[in-house]
Design a protein around this motif. Structure first.
Motif, PDB file in Angstrom:
ATOM      1  N   GLN A  49      39.717  43.797  44.823  1.00  0.00           N
ATOM      2  CA  GLN A  49      40.414  42.680  45.461  1.00  0.00           C
ATOM      3  C   GLN A  49      41.480  42.113  44.526  1.00  0.00           C
ATOM      4  O   GLN A  49      42.599  41.801  44.949  1.00  0.00           O
ATOM      5  CB  GLN A  49      39.428  41.586  45.871  1.00  0.00           C
ATOM      6  CG  GLN A  49      38.543  41.977  47.027  1.00  0.00           C
ATOM      7  CD  GLN A  49      37.433  40.972  47.290  1.00  0.00           C
ATOM      8  OE1 GLN A  49      37.191  40.070  46.489  1.00  0.00           O
ATOM      9  NE2 GLN A  49      36.748  41.110  48.410  1.00  0.00           N
ATOM     10  N   GLU A  50      41.129  41.994  43.259  1.00  0.00           N
ATOM     11  CA  GLU A  50      42.084  41.485  42.274  1.00  0.00           C
ATOM     12  C   GLU A  50      43.283  42.425  42.164  1.00  0.00           C
ATOM     13  O   GLU A  50      44.431  41.983  42.079  1.00  0.00           O
ATOM     14  CB  GLU A  50      41.396  41.352  40.913  1.00  0.00           C
ATOM     15  CG  GLU A  50      42.206  40.630  39.879  1.00  0.00           C
ATOM     16  CD  GLU A  50      41.429  40.415  38.581  1.00  0.00           C
ATOM     17  OE1 GLU A  50      42.082  40.429  37.524  1.00  0.00           O
ATOM     18  OE2 GLU A  50      40.202  40.242  38.631  1.00  0.00           O
ATOM     19  N   ARG A  51      43.022  43.726  42.196  1.00  0.00           N
ATOM     20  CA  ARG A  51      44.105  44.707  42.138  1.00  0.00           C
ATOM     21  C   ARG A  51      45.017  44.568  43.355  1.00  0.00           C
ATOM     22  O   ARG A  51      46.244  44.635  43.228  1.00  0.00           O
ATOM     23  CB  ARG A  51      43.539  46.123  42.068  1.00  0.00           C
ATOM     24  CG  ARG A  51      44.631  47.192  41.954  1.00  0.00           C
ATOM     25  CD  ARG A  51      44.089  48.580  41.910  1.00  0.00           C
ATOM     26  NE  ARG A  51      43.475  48.879  43.182  1.00  0.00           N
ATOM     27  CZ  ARG A  51      42.661  49.886  43.408  1.00  0.00           C
ATOM     28  NH1 ARG A  51      42.353  50.708  42.432  1.00  0.00           N
ATOM     29  NH2 ARG A  51      42.141  50.100  44.598  1.00  0.00           N
ATOM     30  N   GLU A  52      44.430  44.355  44.527  1.00  0.00           N
ATOM     31  CA  GLU A  52      45.231  44.184  45.741  1.00  0.00           C
ATOM     32  C   GLU A  52      46.121  42.943  45.637  1.00  0.00           C
ATOM     33  O   GLU A  52      47.302  42.980  45.998  1.00  0.00           O
ATOM     34  CB  GLU A  52      44.330  44.089  46.969  1.00  0.00           C
ATOM     35  CG  GLU A  52      43.657  45.399  47.328  1.00  0.00           C
ATOM     36  CD  GLU A  52      42.604  45.254  48.419  1.00  0.00           C
ATOM     37  OE1 GLU A  52      42.500  44.161  49.022  1.00  0.00           O
ATOM     38  OE2 GLU A  52      41.896  46.242  48.671  1.00  0.00           O
ATOM     39  N   VAL A  53      45.546  41.857  45.118  1.00  0.00           N
ATOM     40  CA  VAL A  53      46.329  40.620  44.943  1.00  0.00           C
ATOM     41  C   VAL A  53      47.464  40.863  43.953  1.00  0.00           C
ATOM     42  O   VAL A  53      48.611  40.477  44.200  1.00  0.00           O
ATOM     43  CB  VAL A  53      45.415  39.461  44.472  1.00  0.00           C
ATOM     44  CG1 VAL A  53      46.227  38.271  43.999  1.00  0.00           C
ATOM     45  CG2 VAL A  53      44.466  39.049  45.594  1.00  0.00           C
ATOM     46  N   LEU A  54      47.147  41.511  42.842  1.00  0.00           N
ATOM     47  CA  LEU A  54      48.172  41.773  41.837  1.00  0.00           C
ATOM     48  C   LEU A  54      49.250  42.718  42.373  1.00  0.00           C
ATOM     49  O   LEU A  54      50.433  42.536  42.083  1.00  0.00           O
ATOM     50  CB  LEU A  54      47.536  42.356  40.570  1.00  0.00           C
ATOM     51  CG  LEU A  54      46.674  41.378  39.768  1.00  0.00           C
ATOM     52  CD1 LEU A  54      45.954  42.105  38.645  1.00  0.00           C
ATOM     53  CD2 LEU A  54      47.497  40.236  39.230  1.00  0.00           C
ATOM     54  N   SER A  55      48.844  43.696  43.162  1.00  0.00           N
ATOM     55  CA  SER A  55      49.826  44.611  43.754  1.00  0.00           C
ATOM     56  C   SER A  55      50.770  43.851  44.672  1.00  0.00           C
ATOM     57  O   SER A  55      51.988  44.092  44.664  1.00  0.00           O
ATOM     58  CB  SER A  55      49.123  45.724  44.530  1.00  0.00           C
ATOM     59  OG  SER A  55      48.431  46.578  43.663  1.00  0.00           O
ATOM     60  N   ALA A  56      50.213  42.938  45.457  1.00  0.00           N
ATOM     61  CA  ALA A  56      51.051  42.127  46.351  1.00  0.00           C
ATOM     62  C   ALA A  56      52.002  41.258  45.531  1.00  0.00           C
ATOM     63  O   ALA A  56      53.186  41.111  45.884  1.00  0.00           O
ATOM     64  CB  ALA A  56      50.179  41.266  47.262  1.00  0.00           C
TER      65      ALA A  56
END
Length: 100
Positions: A49-56
């Motif tokens: 989830q953190e990776r998805e947020v950072l990717s966004a």
């Protein structure tokens, strides 16, 4: 050596106790392993989830950078146009002054 029926029964009970103890220890180890696996799975989900947020966020920053680069290009062109206009005006003033 042959065991008497009573001795055999004692040996069977001893082996059953040992098997029960081993089974209990294995169950405890499995419980610990399953608990650790559950914690790791949760941590992996949080990291995903953190990776998805950072990717966004990265995509947003890339878009902002593209806009900023575009503004820089426009500003540079405007500056060049202003400089060219100023140079033309100066040349005209110089020429007009020399003609008089």
């Amino acid at each position: 050596l042959t065991l008497t029926p009573l001795a055999r029964m004692g040996r069977v009970r001893e082996l059953q106790r040992a098997a029960a103890d081993a089974n209990s220890a294995l169950t405890e180890e499995m419980s610990i392993h399953i608990g650790a696996q559950v914690r790791l799975n949760r941590e992996v989900q949080c990291l995903q989830q953190e990776r998805e947020v950072l990717s966004a966020q990265v995509e947003g920053l890339r878009a902002e950078l593209a806009l900023a680069e575009e503004r820089v290009t426009v500003t540079q062109r405007e500056l060049e146009a202003t400089q060219n206009d100023t140079e033309r005006k100066l040349l005209c003033q110089i020429c007009c002054t020399n003609v008089r």
